[in-house]
Design an enzyme around this catalytic site. Structure first.
Site, PDB file in Angstrom:
ATOM      1  N   ILE A  89       0.837  -1.207   0.000  1.00 54.49           N
ATOM      2  CA  ILE A  89       0.000   0.000   0.000  1.00 54.49           C
ATOM      3  C   ILE A  89       0.865   1.248   0.000  1.00 54.49           C
ATOM      4  CG2 ILE A  89      -1.951  -1.124   1.126  1.00 54.49           C
ATOM      5  CD1 ILE A  89      -1.044   0.181   3.760  1.00 54.49           C
ATOM      6  N   TYR A 195       1.576  -9.144  18.026  1.00 54.12           N
ATOM      7  CA  TYR A 195       2.237  -9.737  16.862  1.00 54.12           C
ATOM      8  C   TYR A 195       2.397 -11.242  17.051  1.00 54.12           C
ATOM      9  CZ  TYR A 195       5.905 -10.690  13.401  1.00 54.12           C
ATOM     10  OH  TYR A 195       6.646 -11.211  12.370  1.00 54.12           O
ATOM     11  N   ILE A 225      16.417 -12.188  11.605  1.00 51.88           N
ATOM     12  CA  ILE A 225      16.964 -12.138  10.251  1.00 51.88           C
ATOM     13  C   ILE A 225      17.932 -10.960  10.142  1.00 51.88           C
ATOM     14  CG2 ILE A 225      16.444 -11.988   7.796  1.00 51.88           C
ATOM     15  CD1 ILE A 225      15.418 -14.527   9.216  1.00 51.88           C
TER      16      ILE A 225
END
Length: 373
Positions: A89, A195, A225
């Site tokens: 978006i 989350y 990560i």
């Protein structure tokens, strides 16, 4: 569908034999597969058959994040640039926009998302749209909408159109009551962030849709990560990226976690490789729908010692952030990913020394690193 064709012929013969002259046309009968969401009566269907030799048509939602852009690059090399559509978006940077197909896609707009899947003949969907832990805690209603309602839209569309669906999960899906060293695939979770809660919900809903509707749902729990392509954003595991930037720029690094805080970590290339491998794995080889994956586990102190091999004068201090430390203490110290290694041959390539070497090679050399080498 022999039964449908037989019924159609029988109805036609019956009307003709009865001398019906009302002019009512015989409407072809179409069978629609089971879908958890009611299909609109005026829906337009376009049926496309794909052979096994055809490349998948891929849609990546939330694609402007760190993983989405990297995944699109990997998949385009594998399947061709025009077969992988990146969506978000937000407005993409020029280099992203011109690197391959990009479209606007709001996962909260069910109709628009469904049109994208139909019009672009999507067969694989990677669902990366989510509000992460820090942002989610600051705006729980928005996180609930994006992470849960958005997921429901994706699940329904994927089930309706027989997509292969990938949804990432996280070490944040575990909580303080989970076993931490090692953490197996199946154990108590009970996370304490919206989350984490939404990711447990995604894991369970994906598994439910697989057994209830036959959805080909696949999920990996990512460790922390590490990537040279993105700036640290203040997350709990971001110290492992920040240390490289600080070592190059200032030679001083202040860590917000205790020196012995051990967490599972992975270099981004391994993460993207694992994602592609699990999506390409034969369905019959998968004994579960959500897998842990791991590459290495280390503490800030161990990482600093490895970085100091390149920057010996690096000064490391510790100023513990109690909020981040509490989160880290509730997360796994080490992932047990033996099921992934057994079922579909997962094998990481980057250990800690290779990670540090690669990060410095991407972030560039200055005089301190040149002198150290």
């Amino acid at each position: 569908m022999p039964l449908v064709r037989t019924l159609g012929r029988a109805a036609s013969q019956l009307l003709q034999s009865s001398g019906c002259v009302c002019g009512v046309p015989i409407v072809p009968i179409r069978c629609i597969g089971v879908s958890p969401r009611q299909v609109a009566s005026d829906a337009s269907f376009h049926s496309v058959t794909f052979s096994e030799s055809d490349h998948p048509r891929v849609l990546i939602t939330g694609g402007l994040g760190q993983l989405g852009v990297g995944l699109a690059k990997l998949l385009r090399k594998r399947f061709g640039k025009n077969n992988v559509i990146l969506s978000d978006i937000r407005k993409p940077a020029d280099n992203v926009f011109y690197s391959g197909p990009f479209i606007f896609a709001d996962i909260l707009d069910y109709k628009n998302l469904r049109e994208i899947v139909v019009n672009n003949r999507i067969t694989w969907l990677f669902h990366y749209s989510a509000l992460l832990s820090a942002v989610g805690e600051a705006n729980v209603p928005l996180a609930r909408a994006v992470n849960i309602t958005g997921l429901h839209n994706v699940l329904d569309i994927a089930a309706e159109h027989n997509l292969r669906l990938f949804v990432p999960s996280t070490i944040g899906a575990f909580g303080p009551t989970s076993p931490r060293d090692p953490t197996p695939d199946l154990c108590i979770q009970r996370p304490r962030t919206i989350y984490g809660v939404s990711k447990v919900h995604a894991e369970l809903m994906g598994e439910y849709y697989h057994y209830r509707y036959g959805l080909d749902f696949r999920c990996l729990r990512y460790p922390g990560i590490i990537s040279a392509d993105s700036q640290p954003g203040g997350g709990t595991t971001d110290y492992a990226v920040q240390i490289f930037h600080d070592a190059i720029k200032t030679g001083k690094f202040k860590c917000y976690l205790k020196p012995d805080t051990r967490l599972p970590m992975m270099y981004i290339d391994d993460c993207l490789k694992a994602t592609l491998e699990v999506m390409e794995a034969p369905a019959e080889s998968l004994t579960m729908r959500t897998y842990n994956i791991n590459a290495m586990s280390f503490s800030p102190e161990e990482l600093a010692q490895e970085v100091q091999k390149y920057v010996p004068e690096l000064q490391v201090t510790y100023s513990v952030d109690q909020v981040k430390q509490a989160i880290a203490d509730s997360w796994p110290m080490n992932f047990d990913d033996s099921n992934a290694r057994r079922d579909w041959g997962w094998k990481h390539e980057y250990d800690l020394p290779e990670l540090v070497t690669t990060m410095f090679s991407y972030l560039g050399s200055d005089s301190r690193i040149a002198q150290a080498n």
